[in-house]
Design a protein around this motif. Structure first.
Motif, PDB file in Angstrom:
ATOM      1  N   ARG A 261      81.037  75.049 -42.119  1.00 10.25           N
ATOM      2  CA  ARG A 261      82.009  76.129 -42.294  1.00 10.25           C
ATOM      3  C   ARG A 261      83.377  75.741 -41.750  1.00 10.25           C
ATOM      4  O   ARG A 261      84.410  75.993 -42.379  1.00 10.25           O
ATOM      5  CB  ARG A 261      81.507  77.403 -41.596  1.00 10.25           C
ATOM      6  CG  ARG A 261      80.363  78.102 -42.321  1.00 10.25           C
ATOM      7  CD  ARG A 261      80.201  79.515 -41.817  1.00 10.25           C
ATOM      8  NE  ARG A 261      79.912  79.573 -40.406  1.00 10.25           N
ATOM      9  CZ  ARG A 261      78.698  79.514 -39.875  1.00 10.25           C
ATOM     10  NH1 ARG A 261      77.639  79.417 -40.668  1.00 10.25           N
ATOM     11  NH2 ARG A 261      78.526  79.578 -38.572  1.00 10.25           N
ATOM     12  N   LEU A 265      86.892  75.337 -43.848  1.00  8.74           N
ATOM     13  CA  LEU A 265      88.133  76.009 -43.463  1.00  8.74           C
ATOM     14  C   LEU A 265      89.269  75.012 -43.266  1.00  8.74           C
ATOM     15  O   LEU A 265      90.420  75.268 -43.649  1.00  8.74           O
ATOM     16  CB  LEU A 265      87.911  76.814 -42.171  1.00  8.74           C
ATOM     17  CG  LEU A 265      87.032  78.059 -42.287  1.00  8.74           C
ATOM     18  CD1 LEU A 265      86.777  78.660 -40.915  1.00  8.74           C
ATOM     19  CD2 LEU A 265      87.679  79.096 -43.194  1.00  8.74           C
ATOM     20  N   GLU A 269      92.777  74.869 -45.327  1.00  9.22           N
ATOM     21  CA  GLU A 269      94.058  74.924 -44.637  1.00  9.22           C
ATOM     22  C   GLU A 269      94.933  73.736 -45.022  1.00  9.22           C
ATOM     23  O   GLU A 269      96.140  73.882 -45.249  1.00  9.22           O
ATOM     24  CB  GLU A 269      93.825  74.930 -43.118  1.00  9.22           C
ATOM     25  CG  GLU A 269      95.092  75.023 -42.289  1.00  9.22           C
ATOM     26  CD  GLU A 269      95.823  76.335 -42.467  1.00  9.22           C
ATOM     27  OE1 GLU A 269      97.016  76.403 -42.120  1.00  9.22           O
ATOM     28  OE2 GLU A 269      95.212  77.295 -42.975  1.00  9.22           O
TER      29      GLU A 269
END
Length: 515
Positions: A261, A265, A269
């Motif tokens: 996870r 992310l 980003e």
């Protein structure tokens, strides 16, 4: 290690040649030679030109395209921060010395050393051999001929040599001191890393002992010592239960899921940060393409959009396709326009899907295929593209690429008409006037005709004039009919021109035979 040796060699050369380099200076466009310090051609001199002088006796040089430069892989290259001790004048480009000056300098050339070290003297300078002497120096005259400036006495020669040797020894002592300090820091770093590894191993064993239970007395006797220290290495017990192993596997899986996870992310980003500059490129390209608050420049717009399109920006890909399709900023190429529309449409950009549908419908850059055109019209229409919704309704009305369906045609005309699409509004008026796909209603037909006519559609203005002329959906009003006919005729609508002619003739006849 190879790069460290090169840096060490440069430091030694700089220390040995600093007093010599101080008397050499170059100007921009001076012809020089630069030494190759790596590779098979190490020690060779390559022709170059001084481009700019920097601080600290360093220069920016441009290596000429010569056979030696190509073999060394440095031809046609600009090199910055080149120390002066790695350069020498290009003797082959200097004016030959006159015979009289040549004979007058022969007596002093034996005791004078070159301004810069030759490849042999440069290599020997690393080990302290072939130091040379500094009896006198020569500088090029304005006409390019070398001339002796001053002739030193034997005492001056000896003192200058001793001064040079003393400075060289001092520089070598400073270099040795620096290297010793550097070595001490490296040793401290290595020792610190060893301690860190040792602590991590101990923490690992402590965690394992907590996970599988404490060690027995017999197990304590089998403990080993690490690096002769007093810290014990705990061996995991062999009687671990199946439950504890399952719990460990569950924890490992949870850690893996958490790590995944976090990685996702991080990727999102990074993608967001990387997309920001691309979006700014697109905005600037669109501003130049439209000429908004700036002079219109399709060529610059195409170049900026192409940069963003090559990085996968869907809107920029569509803009590049438009430039190729219309021949703005680049030569017209329907095949490339189709290719960029397809790249953008695959990413879900509605405008590109709409343009791609027209490519398939008209056969621009691709084989004509009305079924494929209907497919892409549908994709764009579902995203709310008004033009695609009207085109989809037209396909349903005429049966292009799909089976004819007037109800679906009326549905999509209404969707587009609600967004202000004038052709769709006129089509809705026709649907209500003739009951195509919906219940016949002259009042609603007049409503849709009026909306399209007020937006400037010539056909809707003509249809609205007919409604007022025949009294459909409103009271009969010849003046209003003539008004809308005239507005449509100004846009060269042939039907409106003919209607005005007949209406004016009828008006004249009525006036002529009026009792």
């Amino acid at each position: 290690h190879a790069s460290r040796r090169v840096l060490l060699g440069c430091a030694l050369v700089g220390a040995m040649q600093r007093s010599r380099a101080s008397i050499v200076s170059y100007k921009p466009e001076d012809e020089v030679q630069i030494i190759i310090v790596k590779g098979k051609l190490k020690g060779s001199w390559v022709n170059a030109i001084i481009k700019d002088a920097e601080e600290g006796d360093r220069y920016t040089v441009y290596v000429k395209d010569t056979d030696l430069g190509r073999r060394a892989g440095c031809a046609d290259r600009r090199i910055k921060h080149v120390p002066v001790n790695c350069l020498r004048p290009n003797i082959s480009m200097m004016t030959p010395v006159d015979e009289d000056d040549k004979h007058s300098d022969q007596a002093t050339q034996r005791n004078s050393s070159p301004l810069v070290p030759t490849p042999k003297s440069l290599r020997n300078g690393f080990s302290g051999r072939n130091l040379g002497t500094f009896g006198r120096t020569t500088t090029p005259r304005s006409d390019g001929v070398s001339q002796s400036d001053t002739i030193a006495s034997p005492v001056q020669k000896e003192s200058s040599e001793l001064l040079y040797l003393r400075k060289r020894v001092q520089n070598q002592d400073q270099l040795i001191l620096y290297l010793r300090k550097d070595m001490a820091k490296l040793q401290e770093t290595v020792q610190y890393m060893k301690n860190q590894v040792h602590e991590l191993k101990l923490q690992k064993e402590i965690l394992l002992s907590k996970e599988f239970g404490g060690a027995t007395a017999s197990e304590h006797q089998s403990h080993r010592r690490i690096n002769s220290t007093a810290v014990e290495w705990v061996t995991p017990p062999s009687n671990a239960t199946e439950t504890s192993l399952q719990e460990a596997f569950i924890k490992i899986k949870q850690l893996k899921d958490t790590n995944k996870r976090l990685s996702d992310l991080l990727v999102k980003e990074k993608a967001r940060k990387a997309a920001a500059p691309v979006h700014r490129l697109y905005q600037e390209a669109l501003r130049l393409y439209r000429g908004k608050d700036i002079q219109r420049d399709p060529k610059s717009a195409f170049q900026l959009a192409l940069q963003a399109a090559n990085r996968g920006h869907s809107r920029s890909q569509c803009l590049v396709g438009l430039c190729y399709q219309n021949g703005e900023g680049i030569e017209r190429d329907e095949a490339k326009a189709y290719a960029f529309f397809l790249l953008s449409a695959i990413q879900g950009y509605a405008l590109a899907q709409y343009n791609l549908a027209w490519c398939f419908r008209d056969g621009e850059g691709v084989t004509r295929d009305k079924s494929e055109a209907f497919h892409w019209f549908m994709k764009a229409a579902r995203q709310g593209k008004a033009g695609a919704q009207y085109s989809l309704g037209y396909c349903y009305r005429t049966g292009e690429g799909i089976q004819k369906n007037l109800e679906r045609a009326c549905y999509w005309f209404a969707k587009a008409g609600e967004q202000g699409h004038v052709l769709a509004q006129n089509s809705m008026g026709i649907c209500y006037e003739y009951g195509e796909g919906t219940t016949q209603d002259d009042t609603k037909a007049l409503h849709w005709y009026k909306k399209a006519a007020e937006s400037g559609d010539s056909q809707a203005q003509y249809n609205l004039g007919l409604c007022y002329h025949y009294g459909r959906g409103a009271e009969r009003d010849r003046e209003k009919a003539l008004l809308w006919f005239s507005m449509s005729a100004k846009q060269n609508n042939k039907d409106a021109v003919e209607a005005m002619r007949k209406l004016s003739t009828l008006t004249k006849l009525e006036e002529k035979y009026r009792p």
